[in-house]
Each structure stands twice: as structure tokens, then as C-alpha cells.
Design a protein around this motif. Structure first.
Motif, mmCIF file in Angstrom:
data_model
loop_
_atom_site.group_PDB
_atom_site.id
_atom_site.type_symbol
_atom_site.label_atom_id
_atom_site.label_comp_id
_atom_site.label_asym_id
_atom_site.label_seq_id
_atom_site.Cartn_x
_atom_site.Cartn_y
_atom_site.Cartn_z
ATOM 1 N N UNK A 157 44.418 31.822 82.036
ATOM 2 C CA UNK A 157 44.620 31.286 80.686
ATOM 3 C C UNK A 157 43.529 30.262 80.357
ATOM 4 N N UNK A 158 43.244 29.389 81.332
ATOM 5 C CA UNK A 158 42.197 28.380 81.126
ATOM 6 C C UNK A 158 40.849 29.048 80.895
ATOM 7 N N UNK A 159 40.540 30.073 81.718
ATOM 8 C CA UNK A 159 39.267 30.790 81.574
ATOM 9 C C UNK A 159 39.172 31.458 80.208
ATOM 10 N N UNK A 160 40.266 32.069 79.762
ATOM 11 C CA UNK A 160 40.275 32.745 78.457
ATOM 12 C C UNK A 160 40.044 31.745 77.326
ATOM 13 N N UNK A 161 40.667 30.564 77.419
ATOM 14 C CA UNK A 161 40.511 29.549 76.374
ATOM 15 C C UNK A 161 39.107 28.959 76.356
ATOM 16 N N UNK A 162 38.522 28.791 77.550
ATOM 17 C CA UNK A 162 37.147 28.275 77.623
ATOM 18 C C UNK A 162 36.175 29.272 76.997
ATOM 19 N N UNK A 163 36.338 30.552 77.351
ATOM 20 C CA UNK A 163 35.471 31.595 76.778
ATOM 21 C C UNK A 163 35.689 31.683 75.275
ATOM 22 N N UNK A 164 36.931 31.551 74.828
ATOM 23 C CA UNK A 164 37.237 31.596 73.405
ATOM 24 C C UNK A 164 36.518 30.491 72.639
ATOM 25 N N UNK A 208 36.968 37.033 75.596
ATOM 26 C CA UNK A 208 35.938 37.552 74.687
ATOM 27 C C UNK A 208 36.551 37.950 73.344
ATOM 28 N N UNK A 209 37.705 38.602 73.400
ATOM 29 C CA UNK A 209 38.384 39.021 72.174
ATOM 30 C C UNK A 209 38.847 37.804 71.378
ATOM 31 N N UNK A 210 39.374 36.809 72.077
ATOM 32 C CA UNK A 210 39.811 35.583 71.410
ATOM 33 C C UNK A 210 38.638 34.882 70.737
ATOM 34 N N UNK A 211 37.468 34.943 71.361
ATOM 35 C CA UNK A 211 36.270 34.332 70.778
ATOM 36 C C UNK A 211 35.882 35.025 69.479
ATOM 37 N N UNK A 212 35.999 36.362 69.468
ATOM 38 C CA UNK A 212 35.686 37.118 68.254
ATOM 39 C C UNK A 212 36.612 36.679 67.113
ATOM 40 N N UNK A 247 31.589 18.119 68.113
ATOM 41 C CA UNK A 247 31.901 19.080 69.166
ATOM 42 C C UNK A 247 33.311 18.854 69.698
ATOM 43 N N UNK A 248 33.670 17.586 69.931
ATOM 44 C CA UNK A 248 35.009 17.267 70.434
ATOM 45 C C UNK A 248 36.062 17.684 69.414
ATOM 46 N N UNK A 249 35.779 17.373 68.135
ATOM 47 C CA UNK A 249 36.725 17.715 67.075
ATOM 48 C C UNK A 249 36.938 19.203 66.952
ATOM 49 N N UNK A 250 35.843 19.958 66.993
ATOM 50 C CA UNK A 250 35.959 21.405 66.878
ATOM 51 C C UNK A 250 36.582 22.020 68.134
ATOM 52 N N UNK A 251 36.317 21.384 69.295
ATOM 53 C CA UNK A 251 36.925 21.880 70.530
ATOM 54 C C UNK A 251 38.442 21.790 70.444
ATOM 55 N N UNK A 252 38.925 20.646 69.963
ATOM 56 C CA UNK A 252 40.364 20.470 69.797
ATOM 57 C C UNK A 252 40.912 21.459 68.775
ATOM 58 N N UNK A 253 40.115 21.731 67.736
ATOM 59 C CA UNK A 253 40.551 22.667 66.700
ATOM 60 C C UNK A 253 40.672 24.079 67.249
ATOM 61 N N UNK A 254 39.741 24.439 68.147
ATOM 62 C CA UNK A 254 39.781 25.779 68.727
ATOM 63 C C UNK A 254 41.073 26.028 69.496
ATOM 64 N N UNK A 255 41.521 25.011 70.206
ATOM 65 C CA UNK A 255 42.718 25.186 71.016
ATOM 66 C C UNK A 255 43.984 25.238 70.171
ATOM 67 N N UNK A 285 26.850 33.436 71.036
ATOM 68 C CA UNK A 285 26.144 32.615 72.012
ATOM 69 C C UNK A 285 26.222 33.274 73.387
ATOM 70 N N UNK A 286 27.384 33.829 73.697
ATOM 71 C CA UNK A 286 27.536 34.557 74.963
ATOM 72 C C UNK A 286 26.580 35.743 74.998
ATOM 73 N N UNK A 287 26.478 36.456 73.859
ATOM 74 C CA UNK A 287 25.580 37.612 73.769
ATOM 75 C C UNK A 287 24.115 37.191 73.838
ATOM 76 N N UNK A 288 23.803 36.041 73.255
ATOM 77 C CA UNK A 288 22.423 35.546 73.257
ATOM 78 C C UNK A 288 21.915 35.364 74.681
ATOM 79 N N UNK A 289 22.810 34.956 75.558
ATOM 80 C CA UNK A 289 22.458 34.771 76.965
ATOM 81 C C UNK A 289 23.067 35.886 77.821
ATOM 82 N N UNK A 290 22.894 37.118 77.330
ATOM 83 C CA UNK A 290 23.434 38.282 78.013
ATOM 84 C C UNK A 290 22.928 38.412 79.442
#
Length: 387
Positions: A65-72, A367-371, A7-15, A78-83
Motif C-alpha cells: 500500500x505504501x509503495x502504491x501511494x508513493x508511486x501514485x 502506476x494506475x493510481x498515478x494516471x 511540494x509538501x502541500x501537494x503531497x498531502x493533497x495526493x494522499x 516523470x516515471x516514463x521520462x526516466x524509463x
């Protein structure tokens, strides 16, 4: 331990993987806005804008910016699963307006803001983002069955619920944006033309009901001053005054404007919020307005580009929802400044001062960044596809 490391590794990769151009464009719009707000303070253009406004704009940009990156970093599936979390958040925020926390903004006759102590927030701005999540999820879940009467009825109920809450607070601008968002998403999802014809046929009926039984007198006057020249002239010091001043200010800017310092300034109420486009035109002229619209256009094109590479309908609907939210807000706001549309309190995305509007738009971009970030199954950190 292995799972935590992954999870930590992929989190760093996302950013390392965000759409840097899209984020840069959003930040550029906010910095542009902050510069305009700074100019208002330095030149004492309006007594309602202080250094707090441009400092707040910069601070909210960082938070956004922080909020957008967290959502991304969270898979959009997963966001949709917990709509229902998004649905509950929107309902709670709107419900709080009916409590003592609800308050009126300066110059408003309706209770549309929440007093949270150190500041105030506008729930309807966040409702638009939550609605993108819930309605896109609904459409993606029912798929091709959407044109069946039972599913259309549920979609209608889904759409009307937040609209009714927003409308109950007299926020016709947000209600209109929600309606346009719904129609756009339904069209993209493949709504049958026979239903489109029915909707078109019902428009005059709905318009009659709204005009006679929902609108207050000042709502009607705001529209009449746009379409009736005699009423416009009679109301030039009243209901048309703000837009009359806006047109004068825009006209005074010419091609390159009066400059950020010095020059002739024409005061327009809500210069820093609903009419910041007018201020840009006054100090930077047509060139400044074109630059602001170019930034927003590039943001919209980038969102559409991500929509085209989305791997499923849910991702496409989320992108279309965010696109329509930004697009219609922009069209309505610029139309207000040009006296083409009545004043209905819609901000210019990323430009108008206001923490709620800026933060909600960054959340939508998240949301768009997550897509985009999760189109590759390799990076599905918080959601596992069922084989």
C-alpha cells in the motif's frame, strides 16, 4: 522555501486523492488470502505453511500500500521520462540470477530466485512491472509511427530482451505473460492487421521450434497430460498428480466448501502459492471461488475505468499494461488449478502467498493510481508540461 511548501502541500493533497475503491479491493484480496493461509496453519493442511506465511502476507500488504501511494504521488510522465531506471532495475535483477545470489525455489529445477539474506525475491515478478513502464513509454513516444518497419523492429527488440532473460532461467510462465502483454499493447496501439496476420502465420513455426529445441522433456509432459488422456492416466502419480489432486480438492468443496475448520481436506502441493484458488474452492466451495474472482474482476474493471479517463496515450498504455498483467496471470493460474492449462508457475494476483508477487502487483496498481491522480494538470508536482 515556497517551492518546498508547495511540494509538501501537494503531497498531502495526493494522499487525499487516491482511488480508494481500487486500493480497498486490493487490500480485500490480500486479507482474503491471509485468512486462507491462517486456515492452512490452524488445520495443519500442509507442512510447508507456517504462521510466518500469513504474517508475511499482512506485512507485505502494508508495504505494498505504501509503495502504491508513493508511486501514485509521482507523475506517471516523470516515471516514463526516466524509463531507463526501470529498464536498468529489471536487467540488474535478472542479471543477479547468474551470480551466487541466484537460488532454486522448493520443487523447482531452475534458478529463479535471489537470496538477499533475510528472505528471497523473484525478479521476474518485478520485471513485468518495469516492462509495463518501458514498453508503454516506447509506444507512446513513437505514436502513429509504430507500424513503420524500423520502429516495429525496435519494438520487437525491446520486447524480446526481457523475454530472453526470463526464458534463459526456464520461466516459461512469465515469458508467456510478457508475450500476451506485448500483443495486447500492440493491438491497443493500433498494429496493422497485415502484421497481425504475419504473427498468426508464424505461430506454428515458433511453436515447432520451442517444442523441439527449447522445451525440456518435463515441459512437454506437462502439456501432454492436459491434451492426451492416455498420457494423463499414465502420469497421474507423476506429472499430472498435482492437477489431479487439485481437481479432487475443488470437487470436494461443492457449493459452499468443507469449512475453514474441520472437514475433509485433500493435500495439493503449492497450496499456498500457485494453487491457493484450489484451497479456496475446497474450504469455501464455488461461492468462495466466485468471491475471489469477483474481487479480481472489480479490480480489473476499476483499472479499465481509469484507462478511459486517462488524458493521454501514455496513461492509457500504462493502464492497459497493468490490466493485461493481472488478467493473464489470473486466467493462467485458474486454468492451472482446473487442469485446463499446464503448470507453469503463475500466481493468482493478490491472493497467492509470496512477497514478490504481492508487492509487484501493488507497484503496478501504483502506476494506475498515478494516471488517475495526475489527470488534472493542477496536481503535476514532479512534472511540468512543455508549452
Amino acid at each position: 522555501m515556497t517551492h518546498i511548501k508547495r511540494i509538501i502541500g501537494l503531497s498531502l493533497e495526493y494522499f487525499k486523492r487516491p482511488d480508494k475503491l481500487l486500493i480497498l479491493l486490493c487490500v480485500a484480496a490480500c486479507l482474503y488470502s491471509s485468512l486462507m493461509l491462517y486456515g492452512m496453519v490452524q488445520n495443519n493442511v500442509t507442512p510447508f505453511v507456517t504462521s510466518r506465511h500469513y504474517l508475511m502476507q499482512l506485512a507485505v500488504t502494508v508495504v505494498g500500500i505504501i509503495a502504491a501511494l508513493v508511486i501514485m504521488a509521482i507523475n506517471y510522465k516523470y516515471i516514463a521520462k526516466f524509463w531507463y531506471v526501470s529498464a536498468a532495475a529489471g536487467l540488474i535483477l535478472m542479471g543477479l540470477l547468474f551470480t551466487p545470489l541466484g537460488m532454486q525455489a522448493a520443487g523447482s529445477e531452475e534458478i529463479n530466485w535471489l537470496n538477499i539474506g533475510f528472505t528471497a525475491i523473484q525478479p521476474s515478478e518485478f520485471v513485468k512491472v518495469f516492462f509495463v513502464v518501458t514498453f508503454s513509454t516506447h509506444l507512446a513516444k513513437i505514436g502513429k509511427r509504430m507500424n513503420q518497419i524500423p520502429h516495429l523492429a525496435l519494438l520487437f527488440l525491446h520486447a524480446v530482451t526481457p523475454m530472453a532473460l526470463v526464458l534463459s532461467r526456464g520461466d516459461f510462465g512469465t515469458t508467456l505473460v510478457l508475450i500476451l502483454m506485448v500483443l495486447t499493447l500492440l493491438f491497443i496501439a493500433g498494429l496493422w492487421w497485415r502484421y497481425v496476420a504475419v504473427i498468426a502465420a508464424l505461430i506454428p513455426v515458433v511453436a515447432y521450434i520451442v517444442w523441439n529445441y527449447i522445451f525440456k522433456e518435463y515441459h512437454r509432459l506437462r502439456i501432454l497430460v492436459i491434451i492426451n488422456e492416455e498420457i494423463r492416466e499414465a502420469q497421474i502419480l507423476n506429472f499430472f498428480n498435482q492437477q489431479y489432486r487439485s481437481l479432487m480438492a475443488l470437487g470436494s468443496g461443492g457449493l459452499t466448501g468443507n469449512g475453514l475448520s474441520g472437514g475433509e481436506y485433500i493435500y495439493v502441493p503449492a497450496f499456498h502459492t500457485d494453487f491457493i484458488f484450489t484451497y479456496i474452492g475446497m474450504v469455501l466451495g464455488f461461492v468462495g471461488c466466485a468471491g475471489a474472482l469477483l474481487i479480481i474482476a472489480l479490480i480489473l474493471f476499476r483499472v479499465l475505468g481509469i484507462c478511459l479517463i486517462a488524458k493521454d496515450t501514455l496513461g492509457k498504455y500504462l493502464c492497459v499494461g497493468v490490466f493485461s498483467m493481472i488478467f493473464y496471470n489470473t486466467i493462467i493460474n485458474v486454468g492451472m488449478c482446473l487442469a485446463v492449462f499446464p503448470v507453469i508457475g503463475q500466481t493468482l494476483p493478490f491472493f497467492s502467498a509470496g512477497g514478490s508477487a504481492v508487492l509487484s502487483h501493488f507497484m503496478a496498481i501504483g502506476l494506475v493510481l498515478s494516471v488517475r491522480a495526475h489527470k488534472d494538470k493542477k496536481y503535476n508536482m514532479f512534472y511540468t508540461e512543455k508549452e
